[in-house]
Design an enzyme around this catalytic site. Sequence first.
Site, PDB file in Angstrom:
ATOM      1  N   HIS A 169      97.075  50.917   7.156  1.00 40.33           N
ATOM      2  CA  HIS A 169      96.346  51.242   5.919  1.00 40.33           C
ATOM      3  C   HIS A 169      95.605  50.029   5.362  1.00 40.33           C
ATOM      4  CE1 HIS A 169     100.019  50.009   3.545  1.00 40.33           C
ATOM      5  NE2 HIS A 169      99.111  49.676   2.652  1.00 40.33           N
ATOM      6  N   ASP A 176     102.804  52.171  10.747  1.00 41.82           N
ATOM      7  CA  ASP A 176     101.731  51.642   9.905  1.00 41.82           C
ATOM      8  C   ASP A 176     101.329  50.215  10.310  1.00 41.82           C
ATOM      9  OD1 ASP A 176      99.909  51.189   7.903  1.00 41.82           O
ATOM     10  OD2 ASP A 176     101.203  51.888   6.279  1.00 41.82           O
ATOM     11  N   SER A 213     101.843  44.782   1.417  1.00 41.24           N
ATOM     12  CA  SER A 213     101.621  45.577   2.611  1.00 41.24           C
ATOM     13  C   SER A 213     101.140  44.695   3.736  1.00 41.24           C
ATOM     14  CB  SER A 213     100.590  46.658   2.345  1.00 41.24           C
ATOM     15  OG  SER A 213     101.242  47.759   1.808  1.00 41.24           O
TER      16      SER A 213
END
Length: 711
Positions: free
Chosen positions: A84, A220, A646
């Site tokens: 992402h 991810d 992230s």
Amino acid sequence: MKRFHLLTAFMVLFPAFLFAGEGMWIPMLLQYNEKEMQEMGMKITAEDIYSINHSSLKDAIVLFGGGCTGEIVSDYGLLLTNHHCGYDYIQKHSSVEHDYLTNGFWAMNRGEELPCPGLSVIFLREMRDVTERVLEGVNIDTPEAERQAKIDENIKKIVAATEKETKYKVSIKPFFLGNEYYLLLNEVYTDVRLVGCPPSNIGKFGGDTDNWVWPRHTGDFSIFRVYADKDGHPAVYDKDNVPYKPAKHLDISLKGAEEGDFAFVFGYPARTNEYLPAVAVDQEANLIDPIMVDLRGKVLDIYNKYQEQDPKVRIQYASKHAGLGNGWKKWMGVTEGINHFHGVEKKHEYEGRFYDWVMQSRSRYMYANLLKDFKQSYKELEPYELAYTYMAEAGLRIELVSFAGRFVRLLDVTKDTPQEDIDRILYQLKGTSASFFKDYYEPIDREVAAMLLKEYLKAQPADFRPDFLNDIKDVDEYVDKLFAKSMFTDEAKVNELLDDFKPNKVKKLANDPALKIYQSLIGFYRNEVYSHISSLNNDIDRLRRIYMKGQMEMEPEKRFSPDANFTLRVTYGKVEGFKPQDGKTFRHFTTLEGIMQKENPDIYDYVVEPRLKELYNNKDYGRYADKDGTMHVAFTASVHTTGGNSGSPILNAEGQLLGLNFDRCWEGTMSDLIYDPDICRNISVDIRYVLFIIDKFAGAGHLIDEMTIVE
Ligand code: ARG
Ligand code: ASP
């Protein structure tokens, strides 16, 4: 620094209290946490993590694309981050013919790697405490304006002096709400190329449905490579650039993690607000967040409708959808979490204790009115915060309007403007325009515009709105006219303007209805809102700074960690599951079995790749299987993280890579405001799953050969 010495004494006396997992620690001060970290199981030293004398883990960590974290995993600049985080760049390279979002992308040699204009990564080279020099000449009684001017002047001087002795980019940032200041020396690399990413039904498996939720099964990750000039220095993209050789790259562990194991995250948390007063938490969780959730939810419904109908639109709106949907869901979780765990009440209780403490001594006079002043300031702020929220989430959310807004720069052009300035603006606008139209679908925007304008009118009082809203009689008619008349819906017309721009066209441009709406929104904000927000926020910043100081004085034995501010931090805890509710217990890891259980070919978020199923059916996991024989996909830990973390590495006791952090659990999304060690968990993708996908699924084992794998 006194508080750290006191802390050491405290640690010896009350070791149990300290294993809470809360806190985002400054790497250069990690020696104060070292003992605790080692007691929790860490086998390396603070110096191994951050050092300016020799290479350390910090040399492998970057701020990726201004909003995420990445880490270098080979001597050839190979970088891992989340899917992402790379999403925007993957999407920009995607089209119906080359749909890398759907199918994934793997460069089988360096020549196939894709340049990503606009993407940069930043390495922190050094950090210094400059608090004393920045605060020279100010004290608690210095009037605010004078204080800020003095601080700005000091900062300018320090930056200028430091720039003379370094080739790095110098900046100074406030910590503890302006009670401390640190200087950062950074190096920015701008030639970063896409190397690989899995298909979305691995990299985004579970999609927005599973987002912010445990149990999770998302692979991810995405892979990039940093390039440099022949001497290893930053350089703009050039096909002759060479892979960047880091001072250190991360080693990768194939051992996995057991419940209770020590783990830490090293990365760039963006923003937390752990020391807000109750009124502010209440305003955020119970007033502003619900409005944003409501507006975004309605926009997303419209996106969904059109995205389901047309594969082209699905790609065009994929990144916009993910961006809006992420905040939408998180804020829902924040409100729920704050209320479920009585966050506002807990803050009130704490403030009660603070007030008692203040009242015990005359010397604490400067804290006496804080809570009252907070209440007053936040009350006054409310209408302006609402106005801002509607401008951003309703007005500017209309794509046509914000796109038109990019052209205001042309309105200042006169016949005296140098042609080279005009050419530069036109050149930039051509880029803006091409990427806008690539991903623009007018029927969506029309429907969004009509919906949002109705909401805007309903919510904001007639005497406190941008002018254009008061001219609207019938929203649907207004929107029809807007889209019929504005040139900004039409790529050909925009190109014509840009290809053949003359200063005498400014007048016509200024009359474009979309541009006029933009001007009205911004004008209203500038004239009626901004000055209030900024002066009230100045007051609030001052109150918060003093409140912070007061809290530190009240609890001298407590180790405070500064709120996240997009600087490099270390956070640590244990690999562990949690009990979000009575009778409900979560294990700390998920496996490939769970992907098969979630599989549903009819639901976009839960489609499983045939190749993945084949590997699963054959149990073809190679050396990436856990010792229990299964393929572990994701795991949770009690490590304090937030947005920006992230892509951050989560590391084991030896400082080896265990996985990539990518999310938090639903029950703990309020952790930016109040961290509760019992229920706040971060979620990481297991590095063994990442390697399994690269190697077994994609057949890109040449990338693994670059890495250092510890079996
Ligand atoms: N919630 C995570 C974060 O805040 C992941 C977001 C991306 N994933 C998604 N399904 N939209 O960024
Ligand atoms: N998913 C977040 C990010 O993109 C991390 C988080 O908020 O926990 O940084």
